[in-house]
Design an enzyme around this catalytic site. Sequence first.
Site, PDB file in Angstrom:
ATOM      1  N   GLU A 245     -10.038   5.353   7.001  1.00  0.00           N
ATOM      2  CA  GLU A 245     -10.968   4.714   6.055  1.00  0.00           C
ATOM      3  C   GLU A 245     -10.413   3.394   5.511  1.00  0.00           C
ATOM      4  OE1 GLU A 245     -14.293   5.912   4.757  1.00  0.00           O
ATOM      5  OE2 GLU A 245     -14.006   3.754   4.548  1.00  0.00           O
TER       6      GLU A 245
ATOM      7  N   LYS B  41     -11.941  -5.567  12.287  1.00  0.00           N
ATOM      8  CA  LYS B  41     -12.784  -4.688  11.467  1.00  0.00           C
ATOM      9  C   LYS B  41     -14.194  -4.585  12.063  1.00  0.00           C
ATOM     10  CE  LYS B  41      -9.926  -5.697   7.448  1.00  0.00           C
ATOM     11  NZ  LYS B  41      -9.669  -6.634   6.357  1.00  0.00           N
TER      12      LYS B  41
ATOM     13  N   ASP C 170      -8.550 -10.846  11.652  1.00  0.00           N
ATOM     14  CA  ASP C 170      -8.577  -9.630  10.832  1.00  0.00           C
ATOM     15  C   ASP C 170     -10.012  -9.101  10.731  1.00  0.00           C
ATOM     16  OD1 ASP C 170      -7.241  -7.889   8.615  1.00  0.00           O
ATOM     17  OD2 ASP C 170      -8.952  -8.798   7.609  1.00  0.00           O
TER      18      ASP C 170
ATOM     19  N   VAL D 226       0.855  -1.204   0.000  1.00  0.00           N
ATOM     20  CA  VAL D 226       0.000   0.000   0.000  1.00  0.00           C
ATOM     21  C   VAL D 226       0.884   1.245   0.000  1.00  0.00           C
ATOM     22  CG1 VAL D 226      -1.869   1.225   1.170  1.00  0.00           C
ATOM     23  CG2 VAL D 226      -1.756  -1.277   1.331  1.00  0.00           C
TER      24      VAL D 226
ATOM     25  N   GLU E  88      -2.728 -11.657   5.010  1.00  0.00           N
ATOM     26  CA  GLU E  88      -1.817 -11.013   5.952  1.00  0.00           C
ATOM     27  C   GLU E  88      -0.483 -11.755   5.924  1.00  0.00           C
ATOM     28  OE1 GLU E  88      -2.842  -8.171   7.928  1.00  0.00           O
ATOM     29  OE2 GLU E  88      -4.300  -8.408   6.342  1.00  0.00           O
TER      30      GLU E  88
ATOM     31  N   ALA F 153       9.670   6.689   5.571  1.00  0.00           N
ATOM     32  CA  ALA F 153      10.488   5.952   6.544  1.00  0.00           C
ATOM     33  C   ALA F 153      10.343   4.461   6.312  1.00  0.00           C
ATOM     34  CB  ALA F 153      10.051   6.308   7.964  1.00  0.00           C
TER      35      ALA F 153
ATOM     36  N   GLY G 138      -1.599 -11.733  -3.056  1.00  0.00           N
ATOM     37  CA  GLY G 138      -1.286 -10.584  -2.191  1.00  0.00           C
ATOM     38  C   GLY G 138      -2.436 -10.142  -1.308  1.00  0.00           C
TER      39      GLY G 138
ATOM     40  N   LYS H  40      -5.749  -1.613  11.078  1.00  0.00           N
ATOM     41  CA  LYS H  40      -6.954  -2.140  11.750  1.00  0.00           C
ATOM     42  C   LYS H  40      -6.639  -2.781  13.096  1.00  0.00           C
ATOM     43  CE  LYS H  40      -5.538  -5.395   8.563  1.00  0.00           C
ATOM     44  NZ  LYS H  40      -5.527  -5.864   7.228  1.00  0.00           N
TER      45      LYS H  40
HETATM   46  N1  HSE Z   1      -5.737  -9.743   4.678  1.00  0.00           N
HETATM   47  C1  HSE Z   1      -6.766  -8.786   4.478  1.00  0.00           C
HETATM   48  C2  HSE Z   1      -7.834  -9.444   3.602  1.00  0.00           C
HETATM   49  C3  HSE Z   1      -6.208  -7.558   3.807  1.00  0.00           C
HETATM   50  O1  HSE Z   1      -7.640 -10.573   3.140  1.00  0.00           O
HETATM   51  O2  HSE Z   1      -8.873  -8.840   3.412  1.00  0.00           O
HETATM   52  C4  HSE Z   1      -7.100  -6.358   3.920  1.00  0.00           C
HETATM   53  O3  HSE Z   1      -7.268  -5.932   5.234  1.00  0.00           O
END
Ligand code: HSE
Length: 451
Positions: free
Chosen positions: A132, A208, A204, A19, A193, A48, A190, A108
């Site tokens: 966001e 959220k 994850d 990102v 995580e 950085a 990709g 998150k």
């Molecule tokens: N690993 C997360 C997913 C990435 O698969 O949605 C986005 O937060």
Amino acid sequence: MMVSAEDTITIGLLGAGSVGAHVARTLVEERELISARVGTPVRLGGVAVRDPEAPRDWKIPGELLTTDPEALVDSSDLVIELIGGLEPAEELIERALRRGAAVVTGNKALLASRGAELNAIAAETGAMLRYEASVGGAIPILRPIEESLSGDRVTKVMGIVNGTTNYILDQMDTTGAVFGDALAEAQKLGYAEADPTADVAGHDAAAKAAILGTLAFHAPFSFDDVYCEGITEVTQDDIEAAAASGYVIKLLAIAENHSKDQAPGVVLRVHPTLLPRTHPLASVRGAFNAVFVVAENAGELMFYGQGAGGKPTSSAIMGDVVAVARTLSIGKELRTPLTYTPTISSEVDLPPLPIEKATTQYYIDMDVADREGVIAEIARVLADHHVSIESMRQPGSVTVEGEVEDSSNGAKVQIVTHLASEKDLHATVQELRGLDVVQVVNSVLRVEIEK
Ligand code: HSE
């Protein structure tokens, strides 16, 4: 507010993963466009990173790279945090907020565990904190909940907010792929995580869910408030059985307001869920995300888009950057810093409730003896625990090692219940497991039919 003396907003970027590299590219290659959108010149002051030599999706000009994140934070009007994880991200965000610099992050995990504290610091110093990108990647979902729906009462938020697990379940459903292969593909694309356990165990999505619940219900919730079950126990048999009954299995993050109950509060839960194939969320395929929101006056709303990946997520980051930089630039014009009040407030006493307070429908799949009176016995157990049956299927005889057995080996029974409490359902399943006529309870999954 920390707008630098010269007529420019200086941005410091922390982290240049998939990102971060896209954000850096946008800030360098699209600088004029972004400055025009803000109404004041912006510049990327530095990036950085831990290792300046590491290969990246976009080659960041060498003069921008630094290994000193503190110095970068201290010289920026706006800090974009894309390091991820708890430390050093939290320390750096706190450092930026304490000196009044605006912060944009997609972190998150950090927001779900320390969001209340970070928002309190932002409220104290008047610094802006936007995130966001932390839920749903490119999908604009937090701002609509936080701002557009702030004059309404949200009653339920229900989302597919993890692309990896949606990809895996979708592949298992549509191609019959096995779990491990589908996960490997999601990693290659990709979406996953760094440690995909966070995806498949539901952590994850739970982070959220905490963020969505906090904004939807104006009360602070954290990761620890979310009941969480991942998808590792979902079998191909479950997926096929669900499909045969007109359902699809999705990992849902659900935040539901029980304010009308005697003990008001919010149940936050993440678990594999059977959805009728006609439900709007059932059509969300591959790594796409979608969030379904129900509000008293607005009714049903759905937000859909790419929930993972460097480029889509960078869009949400840049949206926050432009919004925050506009406010910084207005403060600059007025020659007075604009203070910012986070919309997270404990306006009502709305505690997190345990999963036992949830009421939902259930799917129970069992292997049972194939003789008279079996169904009656099963139905009696459900009735004794006030669990009413919506539908029951007996799809065929039990198979052993792929061979179809004759019915003397037993039969399969699949039940979908009406709404029932978790407590009653647990007691029901426990008693079913103890019946002589029940050989094995294969699966118990929640079903969301009612919106
Ligand atoms: N690993 C997360 C997913 C990435 O698969 O949605 C986005 O937060």
